[in-house]
Design a protein around this motif. Structure first.
Motif, PDB file in Angstrom:
ATOM      1  N   LEU A  99      -2.744   4.189   0.838  1.00 32.20           N
ATOM      2  CA  LEU A  99      -1.672   4.380  -0.143  1.00 32.20           C
ATOM      3  C   LEU A  99      -0.419   3.896   0.496  1.00 32.20           C
ATOM      4  O   LEU A  99       0.577   3.326  -0.160  1.00 32.20           O
ATOM      5  N   CYS A 100       0.000   4.493   1.697  1.00 31.14           N
ATOM      6  CA  CYS A 100       1.305   4.309   2.376  1.00 31.14           C
ATOM      7  C   CYS A 100       1.147   2.597   2.758  1.00 31.14           C
ATOM      8  O   CYS A 100       2.584   2.017   2.255  1.00 31.14           O
ATOM      9  N   TYR A 101       0.373   1.864   2.945  1.00 27.74           N
ATOM     10  CA  TYR A 101       0.348   0.611   3.446  1.00 27.74           C
ATOM     11  C   TYR A 101       0.448  -0.074   2.165  1.00 27.74           C
ATOM     12  O   TYR A 101       1.199  -1.272   1.860  1.00 27.74           O
ATOM     13  N   ALA A 102      -0.108   0.362   0.804  1.00 32.36           N
ATOM     14  CA  ALA A 102       0.065  -0.410  -0.400  1.00 32.36           C
ATOM     15  C   ALA A 102       1.523  -0.336  -0.817  1.00 32.36           C
ATOM     16  O   ALA A 102       1.997  -1.087  -1.429  1.00 32.36           O
ATOM     17  N   ALA A 103       2.100   0.804  -0.643  1.00 25.40           N
ATOM     18  CA  ALA A 103       3.449   1.082  -0.944  1.00 25.40           C
ATOM     19  C   ALA A 103       4.273   0.083   0.168  1.00 25.40           C
ATOM     20  O   ALA A 103       5.361  -0.592  -0.531  1.00 25.40           O
ATOM     21  N   LEU A 104       3.977   0.231   1.258  1.00 22.08           N
ATOM     22  CA  LEU A 104       4.742  -0.850   2.193  1.00 22.08           C
ATOM     23  C   LEU A 104       4.934  -2.323   1.548  1.00 22.08           C
ATOM     24  O   LEU A 104       5.628  -3.093   1.819  1.00 22.08           O
ATOM     25  N   CYS A 105       3.427  -2.623   1.249  1.00 23.04           N
ATOM     26  CA  CYS A 105       3.120  -4.251   0.891  1.00 23.04           C
ATOM     27  C   CYS A 105       3.996  -4.442  -0.519  1.00 23.04           C
ATOM     28  O   CYS A 105       4.540  -5.523  -0.716  1.00 23.04           O
ATOM     29  N   VAL A 139      -0.937  -8.816   5.230  1.00 20.55           N
ATOM     30  CA  VAL A 139      -2.103  -9.296   4.868  1.00 20.55           C
ATOM     31  C   VAL A 139      -2.638  -8.398   3.520  1.00 20.55           C
ATOM     32  O   VAL A 139      -3.256  -9.052   2.411  1.00 20.55           O
ATOM     33  N   GLY A 140      -2.176  -7.269   3.393  1.00 19.21           N
ATOM     34  CA  GLY A 140      -2.374  -6.503   2.018  1.00 19.21           C
ATOM     35  C   GLY A 140      -1.715  -7.408   0.868  1.00 19.21           C
ATOM     36  O   GLY A 140      -2.138  -7.245  -0.248  1.00 19.21           O
ATOM     37  N   ALA A 146      -7.436   8.893   5.580  1.00 18.58           N
ATOM     38  CA  ALA A 146      -7.585   7.288   5.405  1.00 18.58           C
ATOM     39  C   ALA A 146      -6.896   7.036   3.928  1.00 18.58           C
ATOM     40  O   ALA A 146      -6.383   5.856   3.887  1.00 18.58           O
ATOM     41  N   LEU A 147      -7.186   7.689   3.099  1.00 22.50           N
ATOM     42  CA  LEU A 147      -6.732   7.442   1.742  1.00 22.50           C
ATOM     43  C   LEU A 147      -5.149   7.473   1.769  1.00 22.50           C
ATOM     44  O   LEU A 147      -4.616   6.494   1.084  1.00 22.50           O
TER      45      LEU A 147
END
Length: 84
Positions: free
Chosen positions: A17-23, A67-68, A12-13
């Motif tokens: 982190l991958c989604y935060a990097a994508l955003c 969204v992020g 999950a972490l």
């Protein structure tokens, strides 16, 4: 804690982190309603695709903010307003 719970927390972490990097790298994604075209795709009688109306969700642009990234912008705006 069991190893299964630790593995799920690590996964999950990593996903967060991958989604935060994508955003951060690409704050805009394709509109889900028009698939990034900016208009609704319609078909004529023969089944040939043609351009329809502007997409109301993305206002004809074809891109929407993720969204992020939207949550990050809200938090940053609130923090900036708080320190001034």
């Amino acid at each position: 804690m069991t190893p299964l719970i630790l593995a799920l927390l690590a996964a999950a972490l990593l996903a967060a982190l991958c989604y935060a990097a994508l955003c951060a790298a690409s704050p805009f994604g394709d509109c889900r309603k028009c698939d990034g075209l900016g208009f609704q795709l319609t078909h004529d009688r023969r089944g040939k695709p043609k351009r329809g109306k502007h997409c109301r969700r993305c206002r004809g642009v074809g891109k929407r903010i993720r969204v992020g990234r939207h949550l990050y912008n809200l938090a940053h705006r609130t923090w900036t307003a708080g320190i001034n």
